[in-house]
Scaffold this motif. Structure first.
Motif, mmCIF file in Angstrom:
data_model
loop_
_atom_site.group_PDB
_atom_site.id
_atom_site.type_symbol
_atom_site.label_atom_id
_atom_site.label_comp_id
_atom_site.label_asym_id
_atom_site.label_seq_id
_atom_site.Cartn_x
_atom_site.Cartn_y
_atom_site.Cartn_z
ATOM 1 N N MET A 101 0.840 -1.191 0.000
ATOM 2 C CA MET A 101 0.000 0.000 0.000
ATOM 3 C C MET A 101 0.879 1.247 0.000
ATOM 4 O O MET A 101 1.838 1.346 0.766
ATOM 5 C CB MET A 101 -0.925 0.013 1.221
ATOM 6 N N SER A 102 0.526 2.196 -0.896
ATOM 7 C CA SER A 102 1.295 3.437 -0.949
ATOM 8 C C SER A 102 0.941 4.319 0.242
ATOM 9 O O SER A 102 -0.137 4.238 0.811
ATOM 10 C CB SER A 102 0.998 4.172 -2.260
ATOM 11 N N ARG A 103 1.873 5.185 0.601
ATOM 12 C CA ARG A 103 1.681 6.089 1.739
ATOM 13 C C ARG A 103 1.851 7.525 1.256
ATOM 14 O O ARG A 103 2.797 7.845 0.541
ATOM 15 C CB ARG A 103 2.690 5.801 2.837
ATOM 16 N N HIS A 104 0.920 8.386 1.663
ATOM 17 C CA HIS A 104 0.970 9.779 1.254
ATOM 18 C C HIS A 104 0.825 10.679 2.468
ATOM 19 O O HIS A 104 0.185 10.320 3.460
ATOM 20 C CB HIS A 104 -0.142 10.092 0.243
ATOM 21 N N ARG A 105 1.380 11.862 2.352
ATOM 22 C CA ARG A 105 1.261 12.822 3.440
ATOM 23 C C ARG A 105 -0.147 13.405 3.510
ATOM 24 O O ARG A 105 -0.637 13.732 4.596
ATOM 25 C CB ARG A 105 2.294 13.936 3.259
ATOM 26 N N ALA A 106 -0.774 13.539 2.356
ATOM 27 C CA ALA A 106 -2.147 14.054 2.319
ATOM 28 C C ALA A 106 -2.826 13.529 1.068
ATOM 29 O O ALA A 106 -2.202 13.410 0.008
ATOM 30 C CB ALA A 106 -2.168 15.581 2.336
ATOM 31 N N VAL A 107 -4.112 13.211 1.201
ATOM 32 C CA VAL A 107 -4.934 12.783 0.072
ATOM 33 C C VAL A 107 -6.179 13.665 0.028
ATOM 34 O O VAL A 107 -6.795 13.943 1.070
ATOM 35 C CB VAL A 107 -5.350 11.303 0.199
ATOM 36 N N VAL A 108 -6.538 14.108 -1.160
ATOM 37 C CA VAL A 108 -7.773 14.857 -1.379
ATOM 38 C C VAL A 108 -8.699 13.989 -2.207
ATOM 39 O O VAL A 108 -8.328 13.523 -3.289
ATOM 40 C CB VAL A 108 -7.516 16.193 -2.097
ATOM 41 N N VAL A 109 -9.918 13.773 -1.708
ATOM 42 C CA VAL A 109 -10.917 12.952 -2.390
ATOM 43 C C VAL A 109 -11.927 13.885 -3.043
ATOM 44 O O VAL A 109 -12.671 14.585 -2.357
ATOM 45 C CB VAL A 109 -11.627 12.005 -1.404
ATOM 46 N N GLY A 110 -11.945 13.901 -4.360
ATOM 47 C CA GLY A 110 -12.834 14.781 -5.115
ATOM 48 C C GLY A 110 -12.089 16.008 -5.589
ATOM 49 O O GLY A 110 -11.559 16.774 -4.786
#
Length: 394
Positions: free
Chosen positions: A1-10
């Motif tokens: 699974m990739s890891r991100h500092r922030a994700v925006v949905v939409g």
């Protein structure tokens, strides 16, 4: 699974702005996820034009209006793209019609009181003064108008594309055609479940509008949101010069119905819409067929009050408003899960989008928001009290 500092949905108006602001601060490690193609026509942020204005009927929005102009100016300066076009703007109140329909709560005095409080210059015009300055209008005599010179058009489609492009320039990744099936708190972080696998994030901004409750279903939160199918019509007026942005302002007309209009922009056509009043629907069940009743209502208004604004119908199109019971924004962290931030624009947020992107970044990065948003909490009675009545401003 990739890891991100922030994700925006939409990645509509609010999501694309949040992606830009987060990528500006965090750089690589920021991911934006859109379930459709960028610029799709299934939500609320498509089309060429939205009205931007300092004229606000409520102080909580007036406090954000001038900062929103500054935020758009910053985006224009960074991108070299023009997004805001000033045309001047009118709020026109047909007082006889308002009295007849008992909808006089949103009146000219309400706007001027807020203008006076915030030190905004404006002009008040009676019906004759209105047509003397803009002879395109036809009035009955009971109208009063408020004019504010800073009103204009924010180019919605261009703004979204610019926000995404700037986010990518700062290292953000964008995934399209990727529906998010769940957003699950995962310790101090968040698991974002998609058809292509699960993404782990330190923090998530959910800007999914009509799909918000579907995305949040596994977080334990369900918001009392009403989804409305609204629509606009473009008219191929043959009188282009009369309705050029330099000669004709954006306007809102408060009468038996509340209409809004935009001069020739985006298409070689004028644009008319009605604020609120659309049929209730859902994001998945909505129809894309324009309502013939509203088409006829628009045509009757144009023929009566701005006849040369009209012409052959170029097209009518629909969009969605996603509205809490008090018609207020939602800009807040989830209670108990502050790593998840939720944004709802309530059908009237695009004019503020560039500013809201920064406020969402503030929330996601656990900072005090740069501007007051206390009225937009997710814990207010309108969202937590099942007996709270719907109160939509029409």
């Amino acid at each position: 699974m990739s890891r991100h500092r922030a994700v925006v949905v939409g990645l509509g108006g609010l999501g694309s702005a949040a992606l830009h602001r987060l990528a500006t601060e965090l750089g690589p490690g920021v991911l934006g996820i859109e379930q459709f193609d960028l610029g799709h026509h299934r939500g609320a942020s498509q089309d060429h034009s939205r009205i931007i204005r300092l004229a606000q009927h409520q102080a909580e929005y007036a406090a954000l209006a001038a900062p929103a102009y500054q935020a758009w100016a910053e985006v224009e300066a960074e991108s070299g793209q023009r997004i805001v076009t000033r045309t001047g703007g009118l709020v026109i109140e047909d007082r006889d019609a308002r009295r007849a329909t008992d909808t006089g709560s949103r009146n000219i005095e309400g706007y001027t009181a807020v203008f006076d409080r915030f030190g905004v210059a404006y002009e008040l015009l009676d019906a004759q003064e209105l047509v003397d300055r803009w002879p395109q209008f036809r009035v009955g005599g009971s109208e009063q108008a408020l004019y504010q010179s800073e009103s204009g058009i924010v180019d919605a489609a261009r703004a979204n594309a610019v926000h995404v492009a700037l986010a990518r320039a700062h290292g953000a990744e964008v995934r399209t055609r990727t529906p998010v099936r769940a957003v699950r708190p995962d310790g101090a972080g968040v698991a974002v479940v998609t058809d292509d696998g699960t993404v782990l994030a330190d923090r998530v901004v959910v800007a999914a509008d009509a799909w918000t409750n579907q995305v949040l279903a596994e977080s334990g939160v369900r918001l009392p949101l009403t989804v409305l199918r609204e629509q606009v019509t473009y008219y191929a007026t043959p009188h282009l010069a009369e309705f050029a942005p330099e000669r004709f302002p954006v306007f809102m007309w408060h009468g038996h119905h509340n209409f809004y209009g935009v001069p020739v922009y985006g298409e070689v056509a004028t644009k008319l819409g009605q604020h609120m009043g659309g049929d209730e629907t859902t994001a998945d069940d909505r129809s894309f067929e324009p309502d013939p009743v509203r088409r006829a209502r628009y045509a009757e208004f144009v023929a009566r009050h701005i006849p040369r604004f009209g012409g052959p119908e170029l097209y009518s199109k629909t969009c969605l408003y996603t509205v809490p019971p008090d018609q207020g924004f939602v800009l807040d962290r989830l209670p108990g899960h502050p790593q998840i931030v939720v944004a709802i624009g309530a059908g009237h947020a695009f004019k503020f989008a560039a500013l809201i992107g920064g406020l969402l970044a503030d929330l996601a990065l656990d900072r005090e928001p740069a501007h007051p948003i206390d009225r937009f909490t997710i814990t207010r009675p309108a969202l937590t009290d099942p007996a709270f009545p719907r109160s939509f401003h029409v």
